[in-house]
Design a protein around this motif. Structure first.
Motif, PDB file in Angstrom:
ATOM      1  N   HIS A   1       0.829  -1.212   0.000  1.00 31.61           N
ATOM      2  CA  HIS A   1       0.000   0.000   0.000  1.00 31.61           C
ATOM      3  C   HIS A   1       0.855   1.251   0.000  1.00 31.61           C
TER       4      HIS A   1
ATOM      5  N   TRP B   1      -1.703  -1.726  10.562  1.00 29.71           N
ATOM      6  CA  TRP B   1      -1.920  -2.832   9.627  1.00 29.71           C
ATOM      7  C   TRP B   1      -0.820  -2.911   8.578  1.00 29.71           C
TER       8      TRP B   1
ATOM      9  N   HIS C   1      -7.335  -5.705   2.250  1.00 34.22           N
ATOM     10  CA  HIS C   1      -7.067  -4.269   2.103  1.00 34.22           C
ATOM     11  C   HIS C   1      -6.833  -3.877   0.645  1.00 34.22           C
ATOM     12  N   TYR C   2      -6.883  -4.858  -0.270  1.00 33.69           N
ATOM     13  CA  TYR C   2      -6.578  -4.569  -1.667  1.00 33.69           C
ATOM     14  C   TYR C   2      -7.672  -5.060  -2.616  1.00 33.69           C
TER      15      TYR C   2
ATOM     16  N   GLN D   1     -15.597  -3.882  -2.156  1.00 33.54           N
ATOM     17  CA  GLN D   1     -15.630  -3.120  -0.910  1.00 33.54           C
ATOM     18  C   GLN D   1     -17.031  -2.583  -0.624  1.00 33.54           C
TER      19      GLN D   1
ATOM     20  N   ASN E   1     -10.517  -4.799   4.909  1.00 31.85           N
ATOM     21  CA  ASN E   1      -9.789  -4.184   6.029  1.00 31.85           C
ATOM     22  C   ASN E   1      -9.857  -5.034   7.301  1.00 31.85           C
TER      23      ASN E   1
END
Length: 859
Positions: free
Chosen positions: A547, A560, A642-643, A649, A657
């Protein structure tokens, strides 16, 4: 950002750089520390040259006398050289002449006259005594640099005459000789503003010698002389800068050489760190070193001792250090004696920056021994203005209690507290003071202070785990320690394979089987400019959260991000030290290929890691280890949460997340509670993988000679070059290199040696690979094939011979279309779709918006 492939004309005048840009220009640091392929000498040399060009001060224009009196030997009074001595030295130096041969000018005839001249200067420069220096021609020796894996040496080394050291890397200074003035890196540089190819090679060569010298023995600074025909130039390096004096005719002005040699012999031990170079001479202490090393070896803290070069012994490689006692009395300093056990267990590959060096040591108190007396001594150069490492440990401990999962601190201190000290404080202090406030274009150098930390927490590297279960237990306890750190508002920001240790003494660590070390880059509440610290990109790029690379403005470094780094560490160790692979549709991708993609891919690695998380992670297999396999899959899914794509999402907010301490610990504990752990699966030693071109040439040769039965001409692996589109702002020298991603697995090759390397173990995994009959061989392979075929030219196949048979069905338009979104892509399709070069308007837009250096001087 400086790219290490663009040095045909290397510019030395770099523009003003931010702290992030400087951190991004450490080609020799992280890249070579964790490289999985064997060292590429040419790349190593170029990387050293690029790194030093970023830190250059003075641009070769510093007055020679000022350079010697202010930069090299401040405070040392240099004597006047009488006219008679000048004439004497000139007679010797006039004999230094290059010789023109059929292949060009040769500097070899210059070596002996130069050595004779320097010996005469050392003998007669000071009337009352000879300078304690000796000169050794080492141009043809090319010893192996045990820390870097390359063979290199300058032409002449200058040693302390009081010792018996023969290795040039541990010398006081070195001399590089070239036959003509045009070889000088700064020759006419102020007119052209860039180096020619020959000058670039010389610059890179000198900088590589400096890098090897810094990691061969502890140094505060380093000096060197460049001889270019009749011109000489002095060089000086420390952890902040590299400087070069103006050139001068040494035959007309030998007094500059006289002053250099006097200063080298009389000032600050020639730059070698005197606080870390005291030999161990007492027999009782020598025996203690030998006993304690055996204990440390039994604990797997250190490997079996092997001399790095002829004449080395364990005792000779060990040093005696005085460390301030943690129990100081008011007004009186007390010191404890420690003995390092052999060579450092870690040495930074870079000249510039923290320059970390770590030893395992033992207290020299005769009454004590055993593992309780072992400590870790960490030597580094901390940034002025940032918290000391001890302050960060105090923040973590709060009330002083030990935090399981985090290393214990004994004492930390600056080597000097004198603000005017110019040995253990880098030249940046003086240079920054010399800049006027209105000189905005002047570079600001990072002010570094020599610092030392002593830890009673002694750890075993993750690469020496005795079982994969212990590996996971150590990581779990380190995650527990990290959770406590975050609860106390401290974020580590440099989770790497070297910063997680397996406990050598579990009881002393409060029951933790693993712990974190090196929080020197941590961000903590109470720090000045905390917000800027959190947004600054830092860490070890192979393990840094992707990230931080893929998002233009990643924002603050969050907990994270560190937890993601834990995952890349575990995967790194598993791929290197177990039999692991990705298996999809009956096809296996070996660990050697995965390592090169995920950790050696430079700026492409973050993209390839994201691809891995989106597909390959579900197919990872650790052979014979179901619990660890399941843990890697579930841990990877937490990271991937997270990706996920934006539509996912929105539709499944509960599935994104999810990378938290509790979730990570739950996954690890579930795996540890599972049955099926192997009984004895200690780490498989990892052997460096051959570079692709070298490996391909070897396989071609074996096939042509008939030694590789399973490696036919049609089935040789051929790599597809992945275009470079990433712009990762980290200390990665290979960011502009293409990441080689081969289309299939590696073919098996019979190895005549009885011992299998780690990469060969991985390659023994069956690989289903179709023959590529239309693949064009390299020119060398085609020539070799002609020799094997008796020198007869083979006819090229006709077009109809390569055409599909009548029985084959024509490819329909529909079958050529891309798969539907709900159909998972194969691994090769995922990589190709991610790394394919844009075309048409997309390509034009990409070129228009591409990241470019601020100046062509960065190229």
């Amino acid at each position: 950002m400086v790219h290490p492939t663009a040095y045909d004309n290397l510019p030395l005048f770099q523009p003003e750089l931010s702290t992030a840009d400087r951190a991004a220009s450490h080609p020799n640091a992280s890249k070579h520390q964790f490289a999985s392929c064997k060292a590429d000498h040419a790349e190593h040399r170029r990387a050293a040259g690029v790194e030093s060009s970023v830190y250059l001060h003075g641009e070769g224009k510093v007055n020679v006398r000022d350079f010697l009196q202010t930069e090299c030997f401040p405070g040392l009074e240099l004597p006047r050289v009488s006219p008679e001595k000048v004439k004497r030295f000139q007679k010797f130096l006039d004999k230094v002449q290059a010789v023109q041969t059929s292949s060009g000018w040769s500097e070899r005839p210059m070596y002996t006259p130069l050595v004779n001249s320097f010996v005469d200067i050392s003998t007669n420069a000071v009337r009352t005594r000879a300078l304690p220096l000796r000169f050794h021609t080492c141009a043809d020796l090319r010893p192996l640099d045990s820390n870097g894996g390359v063979r290199a040496s300058p032409d002449i080394a200058i040693h302390d005459n009081n010792g018996k050291e023969a290795y040039w890397g541990r010398s006081l200074a070195f001399i590089e000789v070239k036959p003509t003035e045009a070889d000088d890196p700064f020759y006419n540089i102020h007119e052209r503003k860039e180096l020619r190819m020959g000058q670039t090679k010389v610059w890179n060569q000198i900088q590589e010698y400096a890098a090897i010298s810094f990691r061969s023995t502890p140094r505060c600074f380093l000096l060197a002389i460049g001889i270019f025909g009749d011109t000489a130039r002095f060089f000086r390096w420390d952890r902040s800068t590299v400087m070069a004096s103006e050139g001068f005719n040494y035959k007309r002005h030998p007094e500059h050489l006289v002053h250099f040699l006097i200063g080298l012999s009389e000032y600050a031990s020639g730059g070698i760190d005197a606080t870390a170079n005291a030999p161990i001479t007492a027999r009782a202490e020598q025996e203690l070193v030998e006993r304690q090393y055996k204990i440390a070896q039994q604990l797997l803290v250190v490997p079996e001792y092997k001399p790095s070069r002829k004449g080395d012994t364990l005792v000779k490689d060990s040093r005696r250090m005085l460390i301030p006692s943690p129990s100081q009395t008011a007004g009186k300093k007390r010191f404890d004696t420690y003995l390092t056990l052999g060579r450092p267990i870690f040495t930074s590959k870079s000249i510039f920056g923290r320059g970390t060096c770590v030893w395992v040591a033992t207290r020299a108190t005769p009454k004590r021994g055993g593992k309780e007396s072992l400590v870790i001594i960490k030597d580094s150069w901390r940034e002025n203005g940032r918290w000391k490492e001890g302050q960060i440990y105090d923040k973590i401990r709060e009330a002083g209690e030990h935090v399981p999962g985090v290393a214990r601190l004994l004492v930390d201190y600056d080597i000097t507290e004198d603000e005017d000290d110019e040995i253990h404080r880098t030249s940046a202090f003086r240079l920054n003071r010399s800049f006027k406030s209105n000189q905005k274009k002047k570079k600001k150098y990072k002010e570094l202070i020599h610092h030392r930390v002593i830890l009673p927490s002694v750890g075993i590297p993750l690469s020496r785990f005795t079982s994969t279960r212990l590996l996971l237990e150590a990581v779990r306890d380190a995650v527990e320690g990290h959770k406590t750190m975050c609860a106390r508002r401290v974020i580590h920001r440099d989770i790497s394979v070297n910063n997680i240790m397996i406990s050598a003494d579990v009881e002393a660590e409060g029951g933790a089987k693993g712990f974190l070390i090196d929080p020197e880059l941590a961000a903590a509440t109470g720090m000045a400019n905390l917000q800027a610290e959190l947004q600054h990109l830092t860490g070890t790029y192979q393990f840094t959260s992707i990230h931080r690379f893929l998002v233009a403005k990643p924002g603050d470094h969050a907990p994270w991000n560190d937890l993601e780094s834990f995952y890349w560490v575990v995967l790194f160790v598993v791929l290197r030290h177990t039999v692991a692979y990705v298996e999809e549709d009956g096809k296996r991708t070996g660990a050697d290929k995965l390592i090169k993609e995920l950790y050696d891919g430079g700026s492409h690695s973050p993209k390839l890691k994201r691809i891995f998380l989106g597909g390959d992670v579900a197919h990872i297999v650790v052979e014979g280890n179901a619990p660890l396999t399941k843990c890697l899959v579930q841990f990877g899914r937490l990271v991937y949460s997270h990706y996920r794509d934006e539509d996912i999402q929105v539709l499944l907010p509960h599935a994104v997340n999810r990378l938290t301490h509790d979730n990570v610990l739950s996954v690890i504990n579930e795996a540890l509670a599972s049955e099926g752990w192997p009984a004895d699966d200690k780490a498989i030693p990892f052997a460096l993988i051959e570079r692709p071109s070298v490996q391909e040439n070897k396989e071609t040769g074996l096939a042509l000679e008939g030694h590789g039965e399973s490696c036919t001409m049609a089935s040789l692996p051929h790599a597809a070059s992945v275009s470079n589109e990433g712009s990762a702002e980290m200390n990665d020298p290979s960011s502009s290199h293409a990441a080689s991603v081969s289309k299939g697995g590696s073919a098996e090759v019979n190895d005549p040696s009885p011992q299998l390397t780690s990469s060969q173990k991985h390659k023994s995994i069956p690989v289903g690979k179709k023959e590529e009959s239309g693949t064009r061989l390299r020119r060398s392979a085609r020539l070799n094939q002609l020799k094997v075929d008796g020198g007869k030219q083979q006819k090229r196949p006709r077009a109809e011979e390569l055409a599909p048979t009548a029985a084959s069905k024509p490819i329909s338009k529909r079958s050529r279309q891309q798969p539907a979104k709900d159909v998972p892509l194969r691994r090769s399709q995922r990589i190709a779709s991610s790394t394919a070069a844009p075309k048409g308007r997309e390509a034009a837009k990409a070129r228009a918006t591409a990241h470019r250096p601020r100046s062509t001087r960065n190229a």
